[in-house]
Design a protein around this motif. Sequence first.
Motif, short mmCIF file in Angstrom:
data_model
loop_
_atom_site.label_atom_id
_atom_site.label_comp_id
_atom_site.label_asym_id
_atom_site.label_seq_id
_atom_site.Cartn_x
_atom_site.Cartn_y
_atom_site.Cartn_z
N LYS A 171 -17.68 9.70 51.24
CA LYS A 171 -16.28 9.48 50.85
C LYS A 171 -16.11 8.00 50.50
O LYS A 171 -16.67 7.13 51.13
CB LYS A 171 -15.33 9.85 52.00
CG LYS A 171 -15.57 11.22 52.61
CD LYS A 171 -15.18 12.34 51.67
CE LYS A 171 -15.30 13.70 52.33
NZ LYS A 171 -16.49 14.44 52.00
N GLY A 172 -15.32 7.74 49.48
CA GLY A 172 -15.05 6.36 49.08
C GLY A 172 -15.87 5.91 47.89
O GLY A 172 -15.74 4.78 47.44
N CYS A 173 -16.73 6.79 47.38
CA CYS A 173 -17.51 6.46 46.19
C CYS A 173 -16.87 7.09 44.98
O CYS A 173 -16.43 8.24 45.03
CB CYS A 173 -18.95 6.99 46.32
SG CYS A 173 -19.94 6.10 47.52
N GLN A 174 -16.84 6.35 43.89
CA GLN A 174 -16.27 6.87 42.65
C GLN A 174 -17.13 8.01 42.12
O GLN A 174 -16.63 9.03 41.69
CB GLN A 174 -16.18 5.74 41.62
CG GLN A 174 -15.54 6.14 40.33
CD GLN A 174 -15.45 4.96 39.36
OE1 GLN A 174 -15.96 3.88 39.62
NE2 GLN A 174 -14.81 5.18 38.24
N THR B 135 -14.54 -0.60 42.38
CA THR B 135 -14.75 0.75 42.91
C THR B 135 -16.19 0.96 43.37
O THR B 135 -16.44 1.59 44.39
CB THR B 135 -14.37 1.83 41.87
OG1 THR B 135 -15.03 1.54 40.64
CG2 THR B 135 -12.88 1.89 41.65
N ASN C 288 -16.66 -0.89 46.67
CA ASN C 288 -16.11 -0.06 47.76
C ASN C 288 -17.08 1.06 48.12
O ASN C 288 -17.26 1.38 49.29
CB ASN C 288 -14.75 0.53 47.37
CG ASN C 288 -13.66 -0.51 47.35
OD1 ASN C 288 -13.78 -1.58 47.93
ND2 ASN C 288 -12.58 -0.19 46.66
N GLY C 289 -17.67 1.66 47.10
CA GLY C 289 -18.65 2.72 47.33
C GLY C 289 -19.85 2.21 48.10
O GLY C 289 -20.37 2.89 48.99
N SER D 298 -18.95 1.99 51.63
CA SER D 298 -18.90 3.34 52.19
C SER D 298 -20.30 3.89 52.46
O SER D 298 -20.52 4.57 53.46
CB SER D 298 -18.16 4.29 51.24
OG SER D 298 -16.82 3.90 51.10
N GLN E 203 -21.70 4.97 56.10
CA GLN E 203 -22.18 6.33 56.37
C GLN E 203 -23.60 6.31 56.96
O GLN E 203 -23.88 7.05 57.90
CB GLN E 203 -22.16 7.17 55.10
CG GLN E 203 -22.51 8.63 55.34
CD GLN E 203 -21.55 9.31 56.31
OE1 GLN E 203 -20.34 9.25 56.12
NE2 GLN E 203 -22.07 9.93 57.34
#
Length: 141
Positions: free
Chosen positions: A50-53, A117, A120-121, A124, A128
């Motif tokens: 979650k959080g990846c484009q 983006t 941010n990925g 994330s 993870q």
Amino acid sequence: MSSIPEIQNEIVEEFSMFDDWMQRYEYMIELGKSLPLIKEEYKTEDHIIKGCQSKVWVHAELEGDELVFTADSDAIITKGIIAILIRAFSHQKPQDIIDADTKFIDEIGLKEHLSPTRANGLVSMIKQLKLYAVAYQTQLN
């Protein structure tokens, strides 16, 4: 097996050989092609970061006392990014992954050369991988 800091230093050295970011992106794409691919059965919503484009699937399993990651992405740059992280953290003890810093990402200049983006990925993905390590460390204790 090399330690996480040793692998991270190797990655920093490899990236320092390139003069510009176009060459580094090409290298990341090449790294993505060598990524240990996730089995199709794990390409599910449960394994998407979650959080990846783009879509990034990661699977972790314990082999002995080491955590082994496989992954895939539908975007070539993102696939290269997860390949770098898996190279640094796969085949390592969960506690070592938990304790590892990720300053090598800043040293290669990756975060500053990604779109917001993608950056941010990246965060994330790191989060993870560390969450998997925490879950498996709990099992080992």
